[in-house]
Scaffold this motif. Structure first.
Motif, short mmCIF file in Angstrom:
data_model
loop_
_atom_site.label_atom_id
_atom_site.label_comp_id
_atom_site.label_asym_id
_atom_site.label_seq_id
_atom_site.Cartn_x
_atom_site.Cartn_y
_atom_site.Cartn_z
N MET A 230 0.89 -1.37 0.09
CA MET A 230 0.07 -0.08 -0.11
C MET A 230 1.07 1.33 -0.09
O MET A 230 1.90 1.38 0.68
N GLN B 105 -2.03 6.38 0.18
CA GLN B 105 -3.23 5.52 0.66
C GLN B 105 -3.29 5.64 2.06
O GLN B 105 -4.41 5.62 2.65
N ARG C 251 -4.30 8.45 3.56
CA ARG C 251 -5.75 9.05 3.38
C ARG C 251 -6.68 8.21 4.50
O ARG C 251 -7.62 8.64 4.93
N LEU C 252 -6.10 6.81 4.51
CA LEU C 252 -7.12 6.10 5.52
C LEU C 252 -6.82 6.64 6.97
O LEU C 252 -7.93 6.73 7.73
N GLN D 261 -9.16 9.59 7.32
CA GLN D 261 -10.45 8.92 7.45
C GLN D 261 -10.58 8.50 8.74
O GLN D 261 -11.84 8.94 9.28
N SER D 262 -9.78 7.86 9.53
CA SER D 262 -10.00 7.30 10.65
C SER D 262 -9.94 8.38 11.85
O SER D 262 -10.63 8.48 12.65
N SER E 259 -13.39 10.26 11.46
CA SER E 259 -14.53 9.59 11.86
C SER E 259 -14.61 9.56 13.33
O SER E 259 -15.68 9.28 13.73
N ARG F 102 -9.71 -2.42 16.52
CA ARG F 102 -9.98 -2.52 14.98
C ARG F 102 -9.43 -3.91 14.61
O ARG F 102 -9.00 -4.09 13.46
N GLU G 99 -10.99 -5.28 11.82
CA GLU G 99 -10.40 -4.58 10.56
C GLU G 99 -9.24 -5.05 10.05
O GLU G 99 -8.84 -5.45 8.95
N ILE H 295 -9.41 -8.54 8.58
CA ILE H 295 -10.17 -8.53 7.05
C ILE H 295 -9.13 -8.02 6.35
O ILE H 295 -8.92 -8.67 5.34
N ARG H 296 -8.50 -7.00 6.71
CA ARG H 296 -7.35 -6.52 5.66
C ARG H 296 -6.34 -7.42 5.57
O ARG H 296 -5.77 -7.66 4.28
N ALA I 78 -2.93 -8.17 3.07
CA ALA I 78 -2.28 -7.27 3.60
C ALA I 78 -0.90 -7.73 4.30
O ALA I 78 -1.34 -8.59 5.04
N ILE J 90 0.09 -3.15 7.21
CA ILE J 90 -0.76 -2.68 8.63
C ILE J 90 0.09 -1.73 9.36
O ILE J 90 -0.42 -0.69 9.94
N GLN K 80 0.05 1.60 8.01
CA GLN K 80 -1.37 2.22 8.22
C GLN K 80 -1.27 2.81 9.63
O GLN K 80 -1.56 4.06 9.97
#
Ligand SMILES: Nc1ncnc2c1ncn2[C@@H]1O[C@H](COP(=O)(O)OP(=O)(O)O)[C@@H](O)[C@H]1O
Ligand SMILES: [Mg+2]
Lengths: 396, 242
Positions: free
Chosen positions: A1, A5, A8-9, A12-13, A16, A294, A297, A300-301, A306, A311, A314
């Motif tokens: 990644m 990216q 941006r994540l 976003q986090s 939120s 998380r 999450e 899932i990643r 990932a 990770i 991120q």
């Protein structure tokens, strides 16, 4: 990644859960603001000091003769001769004698200090004559009962004038021949509350009957050290001892004060920086919570492919972004506090000293806050990256 | 060509204090490209454990698992991640979508990890979303969709990376029977289009939509054959009774 990216994540986090992000950043915000204000304050003090020293004349070299442990002495003629012999180093000299005599204007007795000086004193101390004239060589030579007054005395007792008036000094009548222009703020405590008379008179008025100090002006800023050395050499020869006098240059004094201030600022900034570390620990704490919240999450990643470093990246970037945003808010906050502090200083201390944050401290504060995010985000990120994918997926 | 999936005497043993749980207890089987296999069995029979191993989310305690001829047991974490990324698509009972991201971003996620450039990522994600009938929901968050729609997003996500196998663990488990049937029909379509699908379920009627059934009991295979054979059902009923 890609880095972008991850960034941006991270945004976003952060957006939120704004309140939590803000609370997480609080330590960093306070730390950065504190560092900026403290460094700004130090910077302001330094500027203020430099200004005051400059108004005194940075080329100024003061000689104080104590005459301790020796019967020998130097005369005013010796000092004038020294200046004349070294025109490349010394541009002017003036004895200064604190007469200790009381000034009387009519029936009033002002707090004004009466100082005996030579004809070059005005140049050395960067006084300008507003009205009349300054003392001259003949005044000194003939011990004329003439006097130059500062703007405070003129404003206070002669309605801003005074040339031609008479005053009493130590019982003798003196004629005011000049009024100096305002140098400081025409206040009672400063360079404007003065009365200058020929030093030859002041010596007679003083208790010791001796000239105990001289002001030299170095020919330029570049020769201050050599000029000082030349004076010391002469005095050493005259006294045969180096404890009988002291020679201090203003620029030297300024350097010493500067150094002291720098040490002080560094210590204070370091103390403020501790709150940055505390802020970093706050970030680590919240990131650890965030990692366990998380977990799913992360699972899932990982199921999507990932790698550990994805990770890791991120979460580290999220921590760095959080603390970086905290840093930016802290910088804004620091600026605000700095301008408030400036207003406060001007209002309370009547000194026009500005708290000026430096570009260096801002860049450093921002850099340090991002670095703290990376440092304290590392552990939680590592924890996240190492999670086993199935355990993470099953996590409720 | 090596089979797509090959288990050679695979064990997965969990140690719980003194006792050992053999979640997978010596399974050998192969699955070829293009098959549609249902792994069935009662709850606790080892289906999910099996799927986790097939999906490279977990590694066997003993035995070998070969994916496209490659022994997965020898690979490290990041290699496994790369394999999941390139070769495997997951569909979970609980959908497992990322709640803060849009439908489109969810479907793009595995492509991001694969390093697919943005424009291509967008195009592929939009195409697969159109394939599952969600072309008009790109910007929505998962929570704004119904369960059936969310599961279709997760199918699109599994498809987007163009995987060798699609693994579906109880994909209809959280859905009502009508949307469940729709999702199943979609999987059948995908199989007809050439995808290899491994479906995990405890429900015989769902399992029979596959071509082949592998029935597990206590971590062992007790039936492996065509879904429409007499024995698949008989044994199933026997299993259910006992
Ligand atoms: N992480 C684990 N630790 C201990 N036991 C487990 C773990 N995962 C699964 N098991 C056990 O392994 C067996 C098979 O589980 P699972 O594969 O989830 O079955 P199924 O999906 O068929 O319901 C069960 O007995 C379960 O309790
Ligand atoms: Mg299961």
């Amino acid at each position: 990644m890609s880095f972008f990216q991850s960034f941006r994540l991270a945004l976003q986090s952060i957006f939120s859960s704004k309140v939590r992000a803000l609370l997480t950043m609080l330590g960093i915000i306070i730390g950065v603001a504190a560092v900026i204000v403290i460094v700004g304050l130090g910077n302001g003090m330094q500027n203020f000091m430099t200004d005051s020293f400059e108004s005194m004349g940075t080329n100024l070299i003061t000689v104080t003769v104590v005459g301790r442990g020796t019967a020998r002495s130097v005369s005013d003629d010796d000092m004038y001769e020294l200046a004349q012999e070294n025109p490349a180093l010394l541009s002017a000299v003036s004895p200064t004698v604190s007469s200790g005599a009381q000034l009387k204007i009519g029936t009033e007795t002002p707090s004004t200090s009466v100082t005996g000086v030579g004809e070059d004193y005005a140049d050395i101390r960067q006084y300008e004559v507003g009205q009349g004239r300054f003392l001259r060589y003949v005044d000194v030579l003939r011990r004329q009962k003439v006097c130059v007054i500062g703007s405070y005395v003129s404003n206070e007792y002669f309605d801003g004038g005074g040339v031609g008036e008479t005053i009493k000094i130590g019982g003798y009548t003196y004629t005011v021949i000049g009024v100096l222009k305002e140098k400081a703020d025409s206040g009672e405590y400063g360079d404007d509350n003065v009365a200058l008379i020929p030093y030859t008179n002041a010596v007679k008025l003083s208790n010791s009957g001796q000239i105990s100090s001289y002001y030299f002006s170095a020919a330029s800023e570049d020769v201050i050290t050599q000029a000082k050395a030349a004076i010391e050499e002469r005095l050493e020869k005259a006294f045969g001892s180096d404890t009988a006098y002291s020679v201090i240059s203003m620029s030297e004094l300024l350097d010493i004060m500067d150094d002291m201030l720098n040490v002080m600022i560094t210590i204070l900034a370091a103390i403020a920086a501790i709150s940055l570390v505390v802020g970093g620990i706050g970030i680590m704490n919240i990131m650890l919570v965030s990692v366990s919240e998380r977990t799913r999450e992360i699972g899932i990643r990982k199921s999507l492919g990932a790698r550990q470093r994805d990770i890791m990246q991120q979460f580290v970037i999220e921590a760095a972004t959080t603390s970086g945003i905290g840093g930016v808010i802290g910088i804004g906050f620091g600026y605000l506090l700095s301008s408030l502090a400036t207003k406060l200083i001007v209002a309370l201390l009547q000194q026009d000293m500005a708290v000026t944050p430096t570009a260096g401290s801002i860049a450093m504060a921002f850099g340090i806050s991002v670095a703290i995010g990376i440092l304290f985000g590392y552990l939680p990120a590592k924890k996240a990256a190492r999670l086993n994918p199935i355990d993470a997926l099953r996590y409720e | 060509m090596a089979p797509l999936i090959e288990f050679r005497n695979v064990y997965k043993i969990y140690r719980m204090g003194d006792t050992e749980v053999h979640a997978v207890d010596g399974i050998s089987m192969t699955i070829e490209r293009g098959e549609f296999v249902a792994i069935v069995g009662q709850s606790g029979s080892g289906k999910s454990t099996c799927m986790n191993i097939i999906g490279c989310l977990d590694v066997p305690t003993a035995g070998q698992y070969l994916l496209a001829g490659q022994d997965v047991g020898r690979l490290d974490d990041d290699d496994l991640a790369a394999i999941r990324n390139r070769m495997l698509g997951f569909i979970f009972q609980q959908y497992n979508l990322l709640p803060k991201m849009s439908v489109l971003e969810n479907v793009e996620a595995s492509l991001v990890y694969a390093g697919v450039p943005r424009a291509e990522r967008d195009a592929r994600a939009k195409k697969t979303l159109a394939r599952v009938g969600l072309a008009d929901k790109l910007k929505n968050k998962p929570a704004q969709l119904s369960g059936g729609q969310q599961q279709r997003v997760s199918i699109a996500r599994a498809l987007a990376g163009n995987p060798s196998v699609i693994l579906a663990d109880e994909p209809t488990g959280a859905l009502d029977s009508r949307t469940g049937r729709e999702v199943l029909a979609l999987l059948q379509d995908l199989h007809r289009e050439g995808n290899t699908i491994v479906l995990i379920t405890h429900d015989n009627s769902i399992a029979r939509k596959a071509e082949r059934i592998i029935r597990l009991e206590d971590g062992r295979i007790i039936y492996d054959g065509p879904a429409d054979a007499e024995r698949a059902v008989v044994q199933a009923e026997g299993g259910q009774d006992g």
